[in-house]
Design a protein around this motif. Structure first.
Motif, PDB file in Angstrom:
ATOM      1  N   ALA A   3      -4.516  -2.087   6.588  1.00  0.00           N
ATOM      2  CA  ALA A   3      -1.906  -1.394   5.961  1.00  0.00           C
ATOM      3  C   ALA A   3      -2.049  -1.186   7.090  1.00  0.00           C
ATOM      4  N   ASN A  10      -8.471  -0.989  -3.150  1.00  0.00           N
ATOM      5  CA  ASN A  10      -7.881  -1.005  -2.223  1.00  0.00           C
ATOM      6  C   ASN A  10      -7.952   0.187  -1.251  1.00  0.00           C
ATOM      7  N   ALA A  62      -5.485   7.146   4.831  1.00  0.00           N
ATOM      8  CA  ALA A  62      -5.869   5.591   5.508  1.00  0.00           C
ATOM      9  C   ALA A  62      -6.119   6.291   7.723  1.00  0.00           C
ATOM     10  N   ARG A  88      -1.327   6.541   0.535  1.00  0.00           N
ATOM     11  CA  ARG A  88      -2.501   6.372   0.746  1.00  0.00           C
ATOM     12  C   ARG A  88      -2.943   6.002   2.395  1.00  0.00           C
ATOM     13  N   ARG A  89      -1.871   4.870   2.647  1.00  0.00           N
ATOM     14  CA  ARG A  89      -1.614   4.702   3.927  1.00  0.00           C
ATOM     15  C   ARG A  89      -1.678   6.038   4.840  1.00  0.00           C
ATOM     16  N   VAL A  93       0.741  -1.549  -0.207  1.00  0.00           N
ATOM     17  CA  VAL A  93       0.363  -0.151  -0.227  1.00  0.00           C
ATOM     18  C   VAL A  93       1.268   0.991   0.167  1.00  0.00           C
ATOM     19  N   ASP A 107      -8.090  -2.728   1.611  1.00  0.00           N
ATOM     20  CA  ASP A 107      -6.691  -2.992   2.209  1.00  0.00           C
ATOM     21  C   ASP A 107      -5.885  -1.367   2.680  1.00  0.00           C
ATOM     22  N   ALA A 108      -5.859  -0.308   2.073  1.00  0.00           N
ATOM     23  CA  ALA A 108      -4.962   0.135   3.322  1.00  0.00           C
ATOM     24  C   ALA A 108      -5.752   0.671   5.082  1.00  0.00           C
TER      25      ALA A 108
END
Length: 144
Positions: A67, A60, A21, A17-18, A13, A63-64
């Motif tokens: 993560a 996505n 998030a 994006r992390r 990721v 998943d972020a």
């Protein structure tokens, strides 16, 4: 039924994006503490003006969230995970269908998830595994 000893956290990721998030994690957890009718009302306002999310966009976002948070990646983190993924999609101008419901097969458990194109995203179960009790779908936008 066995419980996995390690959580499967997505890798790859991107950092930006992390970071985004992480920014929606606290509002998602705070929102998860509200009663269902309040959650539905807040999400109903937040979704306004958003286009429906594609399955890839929703995956996505999910998943972020997994993560950046062990809570979201865990088996009991479905509510903050689904709320965070929906909010993360909204920051990019899209909205998945946010759903809560119960499983159709024993053990009958409550669950929250996001859907795109009418299918659960990242849940690893058949499409009809859950029965929806509350859904906040993308708003239908009139043609301009």
């Amino acid at each position: 039924m066995t419980t996995p000893s390690a959580l499967d956290r997505p890798s790859g990721v991107p950092f930006a994006r992390r970071l985004t998030a992480r920014a929606v994690l606290l509002p998602a957890v705070a929102l998860s503490l509200l009663p269902p009718r309040r959650i539905r009302a807040v999400l109903g306002l937040v979704r306004r003006g958003a286009a429906p999310a594609t399955a890839a966009q929703a995956k996505n976002a999910r998943d972020a969230m997994c993560a950046v948070s062990l809570r979201c990646a865990g088996p009991k983190g479905c509510l903050p995970r689904s709320l965070g993924a929906a909010l993360l999609c909204r920051l990019s101008g899209t909205w998945p269908a946010w759903c809560t419901g119960v499983s159709m097969v024993p053990p009958f458990t409550a669950h929250a998830w996001i859907e795109a194109d009418g299918r659960p995203v990242g849940e690893g179960v058949p499409d009809d595994y859950f029965t929806r009790l509350v859904t906040v779908a993308p708003a239908i936008r009139p043609d301009r």
